[in-house]
Design a protein around this motif. Structure first.
Motif, PDB file in Angstrom:
ATOM      1  N   GLN A   1      13.365  -2.013   0.936  1.00 26.30           N
ATOM      2  CA  GLN A   1      12.907  -1.528   0.179  1.00 26.30           C
ATOM      3  C   GLN A   1      13.162  -0.373   1.225  1.00 26.30           C
ATOM      4  N   GLY A   2      12.830   0.158   1.706  1.00 26.08           N
ATOM      5  CA  GLY A   2      13.206   1.321   2.669  1.00 26.08           C
ATOM      6  C   GLY A   2      11.434   2.357   3.023  1.00 26.08           C
ATOM      7  N   TYR A   3      10.707   1.000   2.345  1.00 24.20           N
ATOM      8  CA  TYR A   3       9.081   2.105   2.726  1.00 24.20           C
ATOM      9  C   TYR A   3       8.137   1.039   2.775  1.00 24.20           C
ATOM     10  N   PRO A   4       6.757   0.710   3.529  1.00 25.02           N
ATOM     11  CA  PRO A   4       6.023  -0.315   4.183  1.00 25.02           C
ATOM     12  C   PRO A   4       5.316  -0.349   3.110  1.00 25.02           C
ATOM     13  N   PRO A   5       4.684  -1.717   2.699  1.00 23.48           N
ATOM     14  CA  PRO A   5       3.452  -1.949   1.701  1.00 23.48           C
ATOM     15  C   PRO A   5       2.113  -1.121   3.011  1.00 23.48           C
ATOM     16  N   SER A   6       1.116  -0.940   1.740  1.00 23.87           N
ATOM     17  CA  SER A   6      -0.008   0.096   2.363  1.00 23.87           C
ATOM     18  C   SER A   6      -0.722  -0.201   2.985  1.00 23.87           C
ATOM     19  N   ASP A   7      -0.494  -1.758   4.050  1.00 26.90           N
ATOM     20  CA  ASP A   7      -1.580  -2.052   4.801  1.00 26.90           C
ATOM     21  C   ASP A   7      -0.355  -2.689   5.955  1.00 26.90           C
ATOM     22  N   PHE A   8       0.446  -1.582   5.903  1.00 25.83           N
ATOM     23  CA  PHE A   8       1.567  -1.466   7.325  1.00 25.83           C
ATOM     24  C   PHE A   8       1.239  -0.588   8.072  1.00 25.83           C
ATOM     25  N   ALA A   9       0.774   0.730   7.635  1.00 25.11           N
ATOM     26  CA  ALA A   9       0.026   1.417   9.170  1.00 25.11           C
ATOM     27  C   ALA A   9      -1.580   0.221  10.243  1.00 25.11           C
ATOM     28  N   GLU A  10      -2.049  -0.152   9.141  1.00 19.12           N
ATOM     29  CA  GLU A  10      -3.462  -0.674   9.389  1.00 19.12           C
ATOM     30  C   GLU A  10      -2.704  -2.642  11.172  1.00 19.12           C
ATOM     31  N   GLN A  11      -1.629  -2.973   9.971  1.00 22.30           N
ATOM     32  CA  GLN A  11      -1.619  -4.210  10.679  1.00 22.30           C
ATOM     33  C   GLN A  11      -0.482  -3.552  11.935  1.00 22.30           C
ATOM     34  N   LEU A  12       0.523  -2.315  12.191  1.00 25.85           N
ATOM     35  CA  LEU A  12       0.738  -2.419  12.880  1.00 25.85           C
ATOM     36  C   LEU A  12       0.103  -1.523  14.253  1.00 25.85           C
ATOM     37  N   PHE A  13      -1.293  -1.033  13.586  1.00 26.69           N
ATOM     38  CA  PHE A  13      -2.387  -0.616  14.689  1.00 26.69           C
ATOM     39  C   PHE A  13      -3.422  -1.879  15.694  1.00 26.69           C
ATOM     40  N   VAL A  14      -3.399  -2.609  14.543  1.00 22.22           N
ATOM     41  CA  VAL A  14      -4.120  -4.002  15.361  1.00 22.22           C
ATOM     42  C   VAL A  14      -2.587  -4.806  15.951  1.00 22.22           C
TER      43      VAL A  14
END
Length: 79
Positions: A58-71
């Motif tokens: 898709q070339g872009y992450p889902p809306s919760d990606f930043a949160e999941q990456l932070f966790v």
């Protein structure tokens, strides 16, 4: 049967590419390789193999990606 095996191996190599790119990008930001591997493992646990491949396509992450990456990063940080 052969088609299923070929399809699975194609997904696997695409997943390997996604994982490799993530680890390279993560390490270029200064994180240790072990932390980067841990983080992508945790993201894979959350999104699944096909989910990570789909995100890459898709070339872009889902809306919760930043949160999941932070966790994931927090869980993988060395004490």
């Amino acid at each position: 049967m052969v088609i299923v095996v070929l399809a699975l191996s194609a997904c696997s190599s695409e997943l390997d590419k996604v994982r490799g790119q993530f680890i390279d990008n993560c390490m270029s930001s200064g994180a240790p390789k072990s932390n980067c591997r841990c983080a992508i493992d945790k993201l894979q646990d959350h999104y699944g193999e096909q989910g990570l491949v789909a995100i890459n396509r898709q070339g872009y992450p889902p809306s919760d990606f930043a949160e999941q990456l932070f966790v994931a990063a927090g869980q993988c940080r060395n004490p």
